[in-house]
Enzyme design. Structure first.
Site: not given
Length: 726
Positions: A52, A76, A80-81, A263
């Site tokens: 990811h 990134h 967090e993880d 259009d």
């Protein structure tokens, strides 16, 4: 399954294509560090988790970001993880990378909620991160885009929630940053999960007509290439059918079949310089018939998100309309990648973009929305992000872009707060217009100002379209009219209580009021009244909170319908001259001359000595001034309109005009043409060439008066029309 090594090699290939010169060794170190940190973590699709961050980094590389951004994209999710800290990343990759990762982490911890207050705070966090370092939100967009691409591996409920959040928050931000390619993909994926049945129908119908559409577009491309080549214009011509969400929105917002979307087809011509853009436009209009009113020059007047192109709609030889976009290669890069296309860092400058004005709108939006509630903030964001625009000019030729439907008031406040606050009139293309006049593309707008102006009117809040103007007007009322705000707020609050069948005693109960003030972040009751008065929060929202609190405390129970009807019947009072006075029957009524109220006005009564009740408008200066006097305050009483059908009421209006021959006759003629009865007409001309006209008219109600005033404002030379307010 995709192996992490294979994915990393894909990333290196993209970097070499889009970002030659990047330190590959540093990127590889970031990859290995992140891979080790994530260890055995897996994604929902069963792949190693590191795939990811690699995919997000690939998107960052494609949009041409810098080396620090690539490292931050790979890292990134580490804070967090995993057990990795800011200090760990800073030590290996520097402060910039660590700060970006921390910024993305804070946004990642934001989860979607249907509670508006929380969603507003989420948006504020995003905008604040953008104002600090735009790279944070660019990496977050890359992160979201890859998550959307793999949304099929989570539950249907999460798919819908994430898709809705993407449409509400991420797609608008991508649009405002000019990143159209990412915006389109986010929208197309989201709408597939939000309305899968309709999307499948559209996709199936587009498949059925694919060969027909391709033949049509190929024919136009070939004809254009041949024509432009003959005239020595080097170009690239491509054609496409509009993307899924664009077609979906056209069909369902306008209730059209796919065959009725005019259009649907678009041709893009990319040339080497601006002169060729206009040359190509001429050739296209020679080859195909242009549709009137469908040409837009975004080169001369770029969109706020930096987008530049010429747009024209023409009709092909088969009678099928299509859109043509003409731009240079540089404009094309900006259209595809937005602000990322201009992201040039200075060595050692800590990531400051060369042209910060390109996203200064973020700071302006944050500053202007400091006092707004959740609903207002969301509305302002959507207007700023998504609204169609009009481009108008100052008398000096400067271009001002405003939301579609904007008025001269919006224009005045876009110039400066003081211009709006001192505004006394407006001229568009050399002629006077009312404040409600909707501006059009190309209008030249001149604002008339006066140092003796009384400031903005509360009515302006109903006319304006731009969040910037709305907030500047509210700030003026907040600062200049505190006492008046408290009075207006109190009256609005009590009126809303009556509408909700809540008594004032229930609202002011010691167990209830402090909780409501706390929930709404007010320190005192007067602060709440003032906020309602200047428009910082609506009385309805406060009363809704109050109703919830009363229900929770089990102290609020509605009377049974029969009991309520009986109570109303027993206390019913007969109106006098169309006015009902609270608690009094057959009371002597007179209408105050200072403000001349009429049906439709919010009114209040004053108990006079020996002359019954005098009825005033609630915005009457005498009423507001009287409330400041303790000995007078207790003599005000609630009154309301009733049974006014067929009765005429006198009121006074003041008209200010620029003196010219016949102006007085023109004003009187307008009123006569509307069958408005004039009982008094007085005109006074000053040495400055301005004529003040005071007119007493008789009308049925406020709507009739407002209509007449609007017609007067349209008379050439009329600069202001207002009611006498005491």
């Amino acid at each position: 399954m995709i192996s992490a090594i294979e994915k990393y090699h894909d990333l290196e290939a993209v970097i070499l294509e889009y970002m030659p010169g990047v330190n590959i060794e540093r990127i590889r170190t970031a990859f290995e560090f992140a891979r080790e940190a994530h260890g055995t973590q897996l994604r929902k699709d069963g792949n190693e988790y590191i795939t990811h961050p690699l995919a997000a980094a690939e998107i960052v590389a494609e949009i041409g970001m810098d080396e620090d951004s690539l490292c931050a994209a790979l890292l990134h999710d580490c804070i967090e993880d995993t057990d990795v800290t800011h200090e760990d990343i800073e030590k290996l990759f520097g402060n910039d990378v660590a700060t970006i990762v921390e910024g993305v982490t804070k946004l990642t911890r934001v989860t979607y909620t249907s509670v508006e207050e929380e969603q507003m705070e989420n948006l504020r966090k995003m905008l604040f991160a953008m104002a600090q370092d735009i790279r944070v939100i660019l990496i977050k967009l890359a992160d979201r885009l890859h998550n959307m691409r793999t949304l099929q591996f989570i539950s249907e409920e999460k798919q819908r929630n994430i898709s809705l959040e993407t449409m509400e928050m991420y797609a608008p931000i991508a649009h405002r940053l000019g990143m159209q390619r990412i915006k389109w993909e986010l929208e197309d994926i989201s709408i597939r999960y939000l309305d899968p049945v309709a999307c499948e129908d559209i996709i199936e119908e587009l498949k059925q007509r694919h060969i027909e559409d391709e033949t049509f577009l190929n024919g136009i491309q070939a004809r254009l290439c041949e024509r432009l080549s003959e005239h020595g214009i080097s170009c690239q011509v491509s054609g496409r059918v509009k993307h899924l969400y664009s077609v979906y929105r056209k069909m369902f917002s306008e209730n059209k079949l796919l065959s009725e979307v005019l259009d649907l087809h678009a041709i893009r011509v990319i040339v080497n310089d601006i002169a060729d853009c206009y040359n190509v436009l001429g050739h296209i209009h020679e080859l195909y018939r242009p549709i009137p009113g469908c040409f837009k020059d975004y080169i001369g007047t770029p969109k706020p998100n930096m987008y530049q192109s010429l747009h024209t709609n023409v009709i092909g030889s088969e009678g099928v309309p299509f859109e043509v976009q003409i731009r240079t290669w540089e404009m094309h890069q900006t259209a595809e990648y937005g602000i990322a296309a201009h992201w040039k860092y200075k060595e050692g400058k800590g990531g400051k973009v060369a042209d910060e004005e390109k996203f200064a709108w973020v700071r302006r939006l944050l500053e202007s929305q400091q006092d707004s509630d959740a609903q207002e903030f969301m509305h302002a964001l959507k207007v700023d992000m998504f609204a169609d625009e009009v481009f108008v000019f100052t008398p000096q030729g400067d271009v001002i872009n405003l939301p579609f439907g904007s008025t001269p008031i919006d224009f005045a406040y876009s110039i400066h707060s003081e211009v709006g606050n001192r505004m006394t009139g407006a001229m568009v293309n050399g002629r006077m217009v009312p404040y409600s006049h909707a501006l059009s593309n190309g209008d030249i707008v001149k604002i008339l100002t006066s140092n003796s102006s009384k400031g903005p009117s509360r009515d302006w809040l109903e006319l304006i379209k731009s969040p910037e103007a709305r907030n500047k007007i509210r700030q003026w009322f907040k600062k200049e009219k505190r006492e008046e705000n408290i009075i207006h707020g109190k009256l609005s609050f009590e009126a809303e209580l009556r509408h909700a069948n809540i008594t004032l005693a229930e609202a002011m109960h010691d167990d209830v009021l402090p909780k409501i003030l706390s929930r709404a972040s007010f320190g005192a009751l007067e602060e709440m009244y003032a906020a309602i008065g200047y428009g910082g929060i609506s009385a309805q929202k406060i009363v809704n909170k109050l109703r919830d609190e009363l229900r929770t405390a089990s102290k609020y129970k509605k009377d049974e319908p029969e009991q309520a009807a009986e109570a109303i019947e027993n206390t019913r009072i007969k109106p006098t001259r169309g006015i009902m006075v609270e608690g009094l029957d057959n009371c002597l009524i007179k209408f105050a001359r200072c403000c001349t109220p009429i049906p439709g006005d919010a009114v209040v009564g004053f108990i006079t000595r020996g002359y019954g009740v005098s009825v005033h408008r609630q915005d009457c200066h005498n009423y507001i001034k009287s409330l400041m006097e303790p000995e007078e305050g207790g003599r005000w009483i609630r009154v309301s309109w009733s049974d006014t059908e067929g009765t005429l009421y006198a009121t006074t209006i003041d008209v200010q005009v620029l003196d010219r021959t016949g102006i007085v006759v023109d004003v009187a003629s307008v009123l006569n043409s509307l069958n408005v009865k004039i009982t008094s007409f007085n005109a006074r001309t000053s040495n400055t060439g301005v004529t003040a006209i005071t007119i007493v008219v008789e009308v049925n109600n406020r709507d009739e008066l407002v209509s007449a005033m609007a017609k007067l404002m349209a008379v050439s030379g009329v600069t202001d029309v207002k009611r006498t307010d005491g």
